[in-house]
Design an enzyme around this catalytic site. Structure first.
Site, PDB file in Angstrom:
ATOM      1  N   VAL A  90       0.874  -1.385   0.378  1.00 57.11           N
ATOM      2  CA  VAL A  90       0.092   0.500  -0.027  1.00 57.11           C
ATOM      3  C   VAL A  90       0.770   0.983  -0.366  1.00 57.11           C
ATOM      4  O   VAL A  90       2.026   1.073   0.632  1.00 57.11           O
ATOM      5  CB  VAL A  90      -1.014   0.148   0.991  1.00 57.11           C
ATOM      6  CG1 VAL A  90      -1.763   1.323   1.071  1.00 57.11           C
ATOM      7  CG2 VAL A  90      -2.112  -1.520   1.213  1.00 57.11           C
ATOM      8  N   LYS A 127       8.241   2.576  15.593  1.00 52.62           N
ATOM      9  CA  LYS A 127       8.579   2.420  17.093  1.00 52.62           C
ATOM     10  C   LYS A 127       7.890   3.350  17.872  1.00 52.62           C
ATOM     11  O   LYS A 127       7.519   3.075  19.412  1.00 52.62           O
ATOM     12  CB  LYS A 127      10.150   2.546  17.721  1.00 52.62           C
ATOM     13  CG  LYS A 127      10.377   4.748  16.744  1.00 52.62           C
ATOM     14  CD  LYS A 127      11.632   4.270  15.993  1.00 52.62           C
ATOM     15  CE  LYS A 127      11.110   5.267  14.901  1.00 52.62           C
ATOM     16  NZ  LYS A 127      12.278   5.494  13.730  1.00 52.62           N
ATOM     17  N   ILE A 153      20.518  -4.280  13.824  1.00 51.14           N
ATOM     18  CA  ILE A 153      20.861  -5.324  15.510  1.00 51.14           C
ATOM     19  C   ILE A 153      19.395  -6.027  16.325  1.00 51.14           C
ATOM     20  O   ILE A 153      18.630  -5.493  16.528  1.00 51.14           O
ATOM     21  CB  ILE A 153      20.756  -4.066  16.265  1.00 51.14           C
ATOM     22  CG1 ILE A 153      22.214  -3.219  15.454  1.00 51.14           C
ATOM     23  CG2 ILE A 153      21.498  -5.070  17.667  1.00 51.14           C
ATOM     24  CD1 ILE A 153      23.083  -2.209  16.420  1.00 51.14           C
ATOM     25  N   LYS A 187      12.651   3.532  21.488  1.00 49.08           N
ATOM     26  CA  LYS A 187      13.448   2.508  21.471  1.00 49.08           C
ATOM     27  C   LYS A 187      13.832   2.002  22.644  1.00 49.08           C
ATOM     28  O   LYS A 187      13.535   0.640  23.003  1.00 49.08           O
ATOM     29  CB  LYS A 187      14.688   2.589  20.084  1.00 49.08           C
ATOM     30  CG  LYS A 187      14.305   2.763  19.118  1.00 49.08           C
ATOM     31  CD  LYS A 187      15.304   3.633  18.352  1.00 49.08           C
ATOM     32  CE  LYS A 187      14.869   3.803  16.815  1.00 49.08           C
ATOM     33  NZ  LYS A 187      15.758   4.413  16.085  1.00 49.08           N
TER      34      LYS A 187
HETATM   35  N1  HSE Z   1      15.560   7.978  12.599  1.00 50.09           N
HETATM   36  C1  HSE Z   1      16.223   7.166  13.083  1.00 50.09           C
HETATM   37  C2  HSE Z   1      17.737   7.056  13.506  1.00 50.09           C
HETATM   38  C3  HSE Z   1      16.077   6.164  11.885  1.00 50.09           C
HETATM   39  O1  HSE Z   1      18.665   8.273  12.937  1.00 50.09           O
HETATM   40  O2  HSE Z   1      18.018   6.262  14.018  1.00 50.09           O
HETATM   41  C4  HSE Z   1      16.344   4.714  12.584  1.00 50.09           C
HETATM   42  O3  HSE Z   1      14.486   4.365  13.767  1.00 50.09           O
END
Ligand code: HSE
Length: 421
Positions: free
Chosen positions: A41, A100, A129, A198
């Site tokens: 999409v 995230k 990772i 994160k």
């Molecule tokens: N904007 C994020 C970074 C991308 O610079 O790490 C990955 O989540």
């Protein structure tokens, strides 16, 4: 044949399609079945993308499509993907997401809704990772003691350039955006929000703790100056934007902020757009994970690994717990965090000013470990006083900064960077 539908076919989505085709031999051998992208999409169907898959502009064509087995969500944003992921799960489809922000806000609701249906998210944190798998599976025997990580490639790239090449903050932000690692709104990167999303995901797996970005300390790299960089070099520190989750007694500190860390530490050596996460468990001790935290192929590598895992019959609980942790750990308030602090105070260069500043600090029971004075290159007749404090509580240092900024001899804002030993 397992049919995948991709919501949001941008750089990462295109890499998912490519990897499933290019590595079809190893993927089929590992999954035990053929896997292909049946449809994707996009917002703009008119845009030429050079992809062989069927494209649609209505996400429900995938989410409600009985032919689709696994939905991959790569849309970004929070509420629209939340609605679509919920609907996909309600339709019995397994979901893989790299989102995230969605998980920072809705991971517990989604876990409850998913039940036994796989909902995987390896790509959401530190890109390529395999940190979710390491924490949820590889380290599941451990009480986790701490997580410390460089989880935003854009900020790390910028700090590396500021430190190694003396480049000013504004000049380097544009370069980082051009490289394509930055979020659509780079405030998410430089302001620490991306890293906080994160960190919250990892903290849920490590500690069973539910917190939202609003609940934790988040500071970005916007106020770091070349004075701070020079000071860090003189005192053999690197400056990194860190996500930190730390068990302290029965509480958990969760915070994202720039930190001075010893040049000799392993995280200090992680430069450019790379990410690294250090996990400490009570049985295993320290472990370190390093690699590309962003980019199409690296992120798609994690997404396709999740797809393979689902096809193999993965039944891992989404956040790693089959039942709640009885000795639940509470989130510590920001005020209770303790650290050493670096302070940068620009003052009028006249008699008695140093005494006024140090008296204020000692009056709040803040003990000074090191001090330096240098001319303020930006302000005439001013000098910058640079301090390192002994360990003290966050609420005391915040009080000190507020009081310092009210002194008539202090010019502008006080700069502060926490020091992680
Ligand atoms: N904007 C994020 C970074 C991308 O610079 O790490 C990955 O989540």
């Amino acid at each position: 044949m397992v049919n995948v539908g991709v919501l949001g076919v941008g750089t990462v989505g295109a890499s998912v399609v490519k990897i499933l085709e290019q590595n079809a031999d190893i993927i089929e051998a590992r999954a035990g079945q053929k896997i292909g992208v049946a449809a994707g999409v996009v917002k703009n169907l008119a845009k030429e993308r050079g992809l062989s898959i069927t494209l649609r502009d209505n996400p429900l064509d995938i989410v409600d499509n009985p032919e689709i087995d696994i939905v991959v969500e790569l849309m970004g944003g929070v509420e629209e993907p939340y609605m679509l992921v919920k609907r996909a799960l309600q339709n019995g489809k397994a979901v893989v997401t790299a989102n995230k922000a969605l998980l920072a806000y809705h991971r517990y609701e989604l876990q409850a809704l998913a039940g036994d249906i796989p909902l995987m998210y390896e790509a959401s944190t530190a890109g390529g990772i395999p940190i979710i798998g390491a924490l949820r599976n590889g380290l599941s025997a451990n009480h986790i003691e701490s997580i410390q990580g460089i989880m935003n490639g854009t900020s790390n790239y910028m700090l590396t350039k500021m430190i190694n090449e003396g480049v000013q903050y504004d000049a380097i932000l544009k370069e980082a955006q051009d490289l394509g690692y930055a979020e659509a709104d780079p405030t998410f990167d430089v302001g620490g929000f991306d890293a906080s999303h994160k960190l919250l995901i990892l903290a849920s797996i490590a500690f069973g703790i539910d917190a939202k970005p609003e609940d934790i300390l988040i500071e970005g790299i916007q106020n770091i100056t070349q004075t701070d960089v020079a000071f860090a070099k003189d005192f053999e520190y690197a400056i990194k934007l860190l996500g930190i989750a730390k068990k302290v007694g029965n509480g958990i500190e969760l915070r994202v902020h720039p930190a001075m860390i010893p040049l000799s530490s392993m995280l200090a050596k992680v430069d450019g757009v790379m990410n690294a996460v250090m996990l400490k468990g009570d049985c295993v001790g320290e472990t370190l994970y390093y690699g590309a935290g962003a980019g199409g192929d690296a992120t798609a590598s994690a997404i396709v690994a999740d797809i393979i895992d689902i096809v193999r019959g993965n039944t891992n609980p989404m956040l790693g717990y089959k039942k709640p942790l009885e000795s639940g750990l509470a989130l510590l308030s920001r005020a209770e965090i303790t650290s050493h602090y670096y302070l940068r105070v620009s003052v009028e260069d006249k008699k008695g000013v140093l005494a006024e500043v140090t008296n204020l600090l000692s009056g709040l029971d803040i003990s000074i470990e090191a001090m330096m004075q240098k001319p303020d290159d930006d302000k005439d007749e001013c000098v910058e006083l640079l301090f390192v404090t002994h360990e003290c509580k966050e609420k005391i240092i915040q009080d000190a900064i507020a009081r310092l900024e009210k002194l008539s001899v202090v010019v502008g804002k006080v700069g502060m960077i926490r020091i992680e030993q």
